[in-house]
Design a protein around this motif. Structure first.
Motif, PDB file in Angstrom:
ATOM      1  N   THR A 151      -1.144  -5.508  -0.268  1.00 22.71           N
ATOM      2  CA  THR A 151      -2.449  -5.336  -0.898  1.00 22.71           C
ATOM      3  C   THR A 151      -2.307  -5.411  -2.411  1.00 22.71           C
TER       4      THR A 151
ATOM      5  N   CYS B  44      -4.583   0.598   0.193  1.00 22.75           N
ATOM      6  CA  CYS B  44      -5.381  -0.504   0.754  1.00 22.75           C
ATOM      7  C   CYS B  44      -6.734  -0.003   1.251  1.00 22.75           C
TER       8      CYS B  44
ATOM      9  N   CYS C 265       0.854  -1.180   0.000  1.00 19.19           N
ATOM     10  CA  CYS C 265       0.000   0.000   0.000  1.00 19.19           C
ATOM     11  C   CYS C 265       0.899   1.243   0.000  1.00 19.19           C
TER      12      CYS C 265
ATOM     13  N   SER D  34      -6.864  -8.770   0.813  1.00 15.68           N
ATOM     14  CA  SER D  34      -7.076  -8.664  -0.634  1.00 15.68           C
ATOM     15  C   SER D  34      -7.322 -10.072  -1.201  1.00 15.68           C
TER      16      SER D  34
END
Lengths: 202, 202
Positions: free
Chosen positions: A64, A69, A57, B4
């Motif tokens: 992520t 994120c 992120c 995620s």
């Protein structure tokens, strides 16, 4: 007897997994080849996809697939002015599961460890300093691990925060809930005493 | 908080590995994405290669990349006339590591288990009968596991061997070397007594 090269290579490759020694790796390889070929193919695919897509992120450095994120994109969290500093993405998950914290995170992806060549920049403290200067953060909560390196990292960050005039707190250390005093180590019990809270009766 | 999708999928896929629960799978996924991306890519490749290339030996049914495995291709072993019956390829490896057996193997890839629909043909006993009829086998050594299913399977195979007039033996069960009598279970100790050997002094 030599196993066939593809099996040997699979056993070797499985050993990168944490907690997997030669015996477990062999057991895993045989299990996949004997009974789990479909699952094994899915695992290969999931590994490739995750390694390709998952990055960090831009704001908090956690793992992520997006550039920012989900937690950092949440405006309500950003407006809280709270920033929790943790060592790993797994710590974020653990804290989120408590439901007790509604602020933002900053993930160090490690801790200061000068002997291993891990300095402030390697754990993103330059980026953290920028965030502290540009964002409206009112309190920093230090949630690094209660290890020597974790404590040193927390201390170093507290120093940065002080220079920016931001209030800083450290998560409480003490006797785990449901634990028994008899089995708690000395250091933890010491922390539990020095961090005692007055009982307020109305 | 939701992780995620690529990470969630990786954690799910890792759980096909034996002995890996949700917590370990999560730890493995984070470790790969944080520090072991190269190793993870190698693992994905090793999985794909092994699943694609590794099949069963035409003669003994063990896992191998060739059509006939190294052990079955060894003429000296074939000439020994000894055939050891085991349940899994891992058992072959364990026996080979002792260095005590120089014959051929037949790998059942399981054991008889009528309740699960695993009959004689599913563990290759039709193929075994063919081998017993066509090859010059002088002794069959039954090395299936000392479990109820393993014993039943051994008994079934001993019956086939008797019809072909081939001598059959079962590996010895008893007190493990280095073990202490006090900690050995009753069934094992019973086997150790019934299978006792006379001490021969010159």
């Amino acid at each position: 007897m030599r196993l066939s090269p593809a099996i040997t290579e699979l056993i070797r490759a499985l050993r990168i997994l944490p907690g997997v020694g030669p015996k477990s790796a062999q057991r895993m390889a045989f299990q996949i080849l004997e009974r789990q070929r479909e699952g094994g193919a899915e695992l290969a695919h999931a590994l490739t996809t995750a390694i390709e897509k998952v990055g960090h992120c831009e704001v908090c450095r956690t793992l992520t697939e997006q550039s920012v994120c989900e937690l950092c994109a949440d405006e309500q969290r950003r407006d809280s002015g709270l920033l929790c500093i943790v060592e790993t993405p797994a710590d974020v998950l653990a804290i989120e599961q408590t439901g007790q914290f509604q602020g933002c995170y900053f993930v160090l992806m490690g801790h200061l460890s000068p002997l291993d060549g891990i300095g402030p920049d390697a754990i993103g403290l330059d980026k953290l300093a920028e965030r502290l200067a540009s964002e409206a953060i009112t309190e920093i909560i230090l949630a690094t691990n209660p290890t020597i390196e974790g404590e040193a990292t927390a201390h170093y960050i507290a120093e940065i925060a002080r220079q920016q005039g931001i209030a800083t707190s450290r998560i409480a250390h003490g006797v785990p809930v449901g634990g028994e005093l008899e089995y708690v180590d000395q250091a933890t019990l010491g922390h539990a005493f020095s961090g005692r809270k007055r009982v307020e009766l109305d």
